[in-house]
Motif scaffolding. Structure first.
Motif, PDB file in Angstrom:
ATOM      1  N   GLY A 174      22.482 -56.732  23.902  1.00 34.16           N
ATOM      2  CA  GLY A 174      21.501 -57.304  24.819  1.00 34.16           C
ATOM      3  C   GLY A 174      20.100 -57.431  24.239  1.00 34.16           C
ATOM      4  O   GLY A 174      19.159 -57.754  24.959  1.00 34.16           O
ATOM      5  N   ARG A 175      19.961 -57.184  22.938  1.00 36.49           N
ATOM      6  CA  ARG A 175      18.631 -57.201  22.335  1.00 36.49           C
ATOM      7  C   ARG A 175      18.245 -58.590  21.829  1.00 36.49           C
ATOM      8  O   ARG A 175      19.101 -59.388  21.460  1.00 36.49           O
ATOM      9  N   LEU A 176      16.933 -58.846  21.785  1.00 35.60           N
ATOM     10  CA  LEU A 176      16.388 -59.987  21.074  1.00 35.60           C
ATOM     11  C   LEU A 176      16.281 -59.636  19.594  1.00 35.60           C
ATOM     12  O   LEU A 176      16.364 -58.463  19.215  1.00 35.60           O
ATOM     13  N   LEU A 177      16.040 -60.645  18.754  1.00 35.49           N
ATOM     14  CA  LEU A 177      15.872 -60.382  17.320  1.00 35.49           C
ATOM     15  C   LEU A 177      14.728 -59.397  17.066  1.00 35.49           C
ATOM     16  O   LEU A 177      14.853 -58.484  16.240  1.00 35.49           O
ATOM     17  N   ALA A 178      13.602 -59.576  17.747  1.00 31.54           N
ATOM     18  CA  ALA A 178      12.459 -58.686  17.532  1.00 31.54           C
ATOM     19  C   ALA A 178      12.791 -57.248  17.908  1.00 31.54           C
ATOM     20  O   ALA A 178      12.307 -56.298  17.269  1.00 31.54           O
ATOM     21  N   GLU A 179      13.605 -57.075  18.929  1.00 30.82           N
ATOM     22  CA  GLU A 179      13.990 -55.723  19.344  1.00 30.82           C
ATOM     23  C   GLU A 179      14.921 -55.078  18.325  1.00 30.82           C
ATOM     24  O   GLU A 179      14.828 -53.869  18.059  1.00 30.82           O
ATOM     25  N   ILE A 180      15.809 -55.875  17.749  1.00 33.01           N
ATOM     26  CA  ILE A 180      16.681 -55.355  16.690  1.00 33.01           C
ATOM     27  C   ILE A 180      15.836 -54.917  15.501  1.00 33.01           C
ATOM     28  O   ILE A 180      16.014 -53.821  14.951  1.00 33.01           O
ATOM     29  N   ALA A 181      14.882 -55.754  15.108  1.00 33.46           N
ATOM     30  CA  ALA A 181      14.002 -55.412  13.986  1.00 33.46           C
ATOM     31  C   ALA A 181      13.194 -54.159  14.283  1.00 33.46           C
ATOM     32  O   ALA A 181      13.039 -53.279  13.413  1.00 33.46           O
ATOM     33  N   ALA A 182      12.671 -54.036  15.494  1.00 36.58           N
ATOM     34  CA  ALA A 182      11.867 -52.864  15.864  1.00 36.58           C
ATOM     35  C   ALA A 182      12.703 -51.593  15.842  1.00 36.58           C
ATOM     36  O   ALA A 182      12.248 -50.533  15.392  1.00 36.58           O
ATOM     37  N   ASP A 183      13.943 -51.697  16.311  1.00 36.51           N
ATOM     38  CA  ASP A 183      14.815 -50.515  16.371  1.00 36.51           C
ATOM     39  C   ASP A 183      15.293 -50.079  14.990  1.00 36.51           C
ATOM     40  O   ASP A 183      15.593 -48.901  14.787  1.00 36.51           O
ATOM     41  N   GLU A 184      15.353 -51.020  14.045  1.00 36.69           N
ATOM     42  CA  GLU A 184      16.039 -50.721  12.790  1.00 36.69           C
ATOM     43  C   GLU A 184      15.159 -50.933  11.562  1.00 36.69           C
ATOM     44  O   GLU A 184      15.663 -51.114  10.452  1.00 36.69           O
ATOM     45  N   GLY A 185      13.839 -50.898  11.780  1.00 33.18           N
ATOM     46  CA  GLY A 185      12.916 -50.880  10.644  1.00 33.18           C
ATOM     47  C   GLY A 185      12.702 -52.203   9.953  1.00 33.18           C
ATOM     48  O   GLY A 185      12.329 -52.241   8.774  1.00 33.18           O
ATOM     49  N   GLY A 186      12.904 -53.300  10.667  1.00 31.03           N
ATOM     50  CA  GLY A 186      12.719 -54.615  10.080  1.00 31.03           C
ATOM     51  C   GLY A 186      11.333 -55.174  10.336  1.00 31.03           C
ATOM     52  O   GLY A 186      10.463 -54.508  10.915  1.00 31.03           O
ATOM     53  N   ASP A 187      11.127 -56.404   9.924  1.00 33.00           N
ATOM     54  CA  ASP A 187       9.860 -57.107  10.099  1.00 33.00           C
ATOM     55  C   ASP A 187       9.862 -57.721  11.499  1.00 33.00           C
ATOM     56  O   ASP A 187      10.466 -58.773  11.722  1.00 33.00           O
ATOM     57  N   VAL A 188       9.170 -57.070  12.433  1.00 32.09           N
ATOM     58  CA  VAL A 188       9.215 -57.487  13.837  1.00 32.09           C
ATOM     59  C   VAL A 188       8.580 -58.859  14.026  1.00 32.09           C
ATOM     60  O   VAL A 188       9.109 -59.711  14.755  1.00 32.09           O
ATOM     61  N   ALA A 189       7.445 -59.094  13.364  1.00 28.33           N
ATOM     62  CA  ALA A 189       6.754 -60.375  13.522  1.00 28.33           C
ATOM     63  C   ALA A 189       7.632 -61.522  13.021  1.00 28.33           C
ATOM     64  O   ALA A 189       7.714 -62.583  13.648  1.00 28.33           O
ATOM     65  N   LYS A 190       8.287 -61.326  11.895  1.00 30.92           N
ATOM     66  CA  LYS A 190       9.184 -62.353  11.349  1.00 30.92           C
ATOM     67  C   LYS A 190      10.367 -62.577  12.280  1.00 30.92           C
ATOM     68  O   LYS A 190      10.736 -63.720  12.573  1.00 30.92           O
ATOM     69  N   ALA A 191      10.965 -61.502  12.754  1.00 31.79           N
ATOM     70  CA  ALA A 191      12.125 -61.620  13.642  1.00 31.79           C
ATOM     71  C   ALA A 191      11.749 -62.323  14.938  1.00 31.79           C
ATOM     72  O   ALA A 191      12.530 -63.125  15.464  1.00 31.79           O
ATOM     73  N   ALA A 192      10.563 -62.047  15.447  1.00 29.94           N
ATOM     74  CA  ALA A 192      10.135 -62.616  16.726  1.00 29.94           C
ATOM     75  C   ALA A 192      10.041 -64.133  16.689  1.00 29.94           C
ATOM     76  O   ALA A 192      10.175 -64.792  17.727  1.00 29.94           O
ATOM     77  N   THR A 193       9.843 -64.704  15.497  1.00 36.75           N
ATOM     78  CA  THR A 193       9.781 -66.164  15.398  1.00 36.75           C
ATOM     79  C   THR A 193      11.137 -66.807  15.675  1.00 36.75           C
ATOM     80  O   THR A 193      11.209 -68.008  15.883  1.00 36.75           O
ATOM     81  N   GLY A 194      12.190 -66.013  15.685  1.00 38.75           N
ATOM     82  CA  GLY A 194      13.509 -66.525  16.030  1.00 38.75           C
ATOM     83  C   GLY A 194      13.861 -66.371  17.494  1.00 38.75           C
ATOM     84  O   GLY A 194      14.930 -66.815  17.924  1.00 38.75           O
ATOM     85  N   ASP A 195      12.978 -65.734  18.282  1.00 40.29           N
ATOM     86  CA  ASP A 195      13.200 -65.569  19.713  1.00 40.29           C
ATOM     87  C   ASP A 195      12.433 -66.639  20.491  1.00 40.29           C
ATOM     88  O   ASP A 195      11.348 -67.062  20.061  1.00 40.29           O
ATOM     89  N   PRO A 196      12.961 -67.071  21.652  1.00 40.98           N
ATOM     90  CA  PRO A 196      12.183 -67.987  22.490  1.00 40.98           C
ATOM     91  C   PRO A 196      10.840 -67.337  22.846  1.00 40.98           C
ATOM     92  O   PRO A 196      10.788 -66.137  23.140  1.00 40.98           O
ATOM     93  N   PRO A 197       9.758 -68.107  22.834  1.00 41.09           N
ATOM     94  CA  PRO A 197       8.420 -67.514  22.959  1.00 41.09           C
ATOM     95  C   PRO A 197       8.137 -66.823  24.277  1.00 41.09           C
ATOM     96  O   PRO A 197       7.290 -65.938  24.343  1.00 41.09           O
ATOM     97  N   THR A 198       8.841 -67.188  25.343  1.00 40.15           N
ATOM     98  CA  THR A 198       8.527 -66.616  26.648  1.00 40.15           C
ATOM     99  C   THR A 198       9.492 -65.526  27.089  1.00 40.15           C
ATOM    100  O   THR A 198       9.428 -65.036  28.199  1.00 40.15           O
ATOM    101  N   MET A 199      10.419 -65.135  26.203  1.00 40.85           N
ATOM    102  CA  MET A 199      11.412 -64.140  26.603  1.00 40.85           C
ATOM    103  C   MET A 199      10.796 -62.746  26.654  1.00 40.85           C
ATOM    104  O   MET A 199      10.207 -62.281  25.689  1.00 40.85           O
ATOM    105  N   PRO A 200      10.935 -62.052  27.780  1.00 42.89           N
ATOM    106  CA  PRO A 200      10.426 -60.673  27.856  1.00 42.89           C
ATOM    107  C   PRO A 200      11.340 -59.724  27.101  1.00 42.89           C
ATOM    108  O   PRO A 200      12.536 -59.964  26.961  1.00 42.89           O
ATOM    109  N   SER A 201      10.774 -58.629  26.609  1.00 42.89           N
ATOM    110  CA  SER A 201      11.581 -57.582  26.004  1.00 42.89           C
ATOM    111  C   SER A 201      12.177 -56.720  27.100  1.00 42.89           C
ATOM    112  O   SER A 201      11.710 -56.695  28.245  1.00 42.89           O
ATOM    113  N   HIS A 202      13.210 -55.973  26.760  1.00 46.27           N
ATOM    114  CA  HIS A 202      13.769 -55.013  27.698  1.00 46.27           C
ATOM    115  C   HIS A 202      12.770 -53.878  27.909  1.00 46.27           C
ATOM    116  O   HIS A 202      12.068 -53.490  26.970  1.00 46.27           O
TER     117      HIS A 202
END
Length: 203
Positions: A174-202
């Motif tokens: 159920g995670r967005l790309l940015a949430e996966i990156a945040a949970d697992e030590g990735g580049d959150v800003a880079k991952a977030a560019t793959g998520d729709p801009p208006t999607m809220p995080s959990h």
């Protein structure tokens, strides 16, 4: 280079969490998975189980459920079946560095009694998908060399909706790309560019 040799050659398994190359088969032998991958560019990896591996195509714009939209799908190296379980971060400096999401997963059936390997060799495979997001009748058609088209057939599951925007989250966690990156030590800003801009995080 055949089977998983190319996959193995491109990866350093002491540094990437991706699964090691191993041929195996699922219980039903017809697994499919679509992984959303924010590497140097965002793309979706469409994979079909056949002969102990995942036959794989990179789909730059992602699948479309609109029969009028034919998506380019570039054939890439076979992946091991265990890759269907992989969601996480490929470290910087490694092949395919970035964040990977299991965007959809399920099973497929070739239509009309087609032999999957033979159909792929001749360049046209018709199949039914039974995933959480992708369903119904589809076709993979080779246009030349590694270039294929992924096409939705007209049926009850066809729509003009953009399925990648409407359903942007992991089908497993159920995670967005940015949430996966945040949970697992990735580049959150880079991952977030793959998520729709208006999607809220959990929460």
């Amino acid at each position: 280079m055949s089977g998983l040799e190319e996959y193995k050659k491109k990866r350093r398994f002491g540094r990437t969490p991706e699964p090691r190359p191993e041929r195996k088969q699922s219980d039903h032998g017809r697994l499919f998975v679509v992984q959303k991958h924010r590497a140097s560019h965002l793309h979706y990896d469409f994979r079909l189980e056949s002969e102990g591996v995942l036959k794989s195509w990179a789909v730059p714009k992602g699948p479309s459920v609109d029969p009028k939209v034919k998506r380019l799908a570039m054939a890439v190296e076979d992946h091991p079946l265990d890759y269907a379980e992989f969601e996480g971060v490929i470290p910087e400096g490694e092949y395919g560095a970035g964040t990977v999401m299991i965007w959809d997963r399920g099973r497929y059936e070739p239509e009309g009694g087609q032999d999957v390997e033979a159909a792929l060799r001749t360049g046209e495979l018709k199949l039914r998908l039974e995933g959480a997001k992708l369903k119904g009748s589809w076709a993979l058609v080779r246009t030349r060399d590694r270039q294929w088209l992924l096409i939705k057939h007209r049926d009850a599951h066809a729509s003009t909706d953009d399925v990648t925007v409407r359903h942007p989250r992991s089908v497993v966690t159920g995670r967005l790309l940015a949430e996966i990156a945040a949970d697992e030590g990735g580049d959150v800003a880079k991952a977030a560019t793959g998520d729709p801009p208006t999607m809220p995080s959990h929460p």
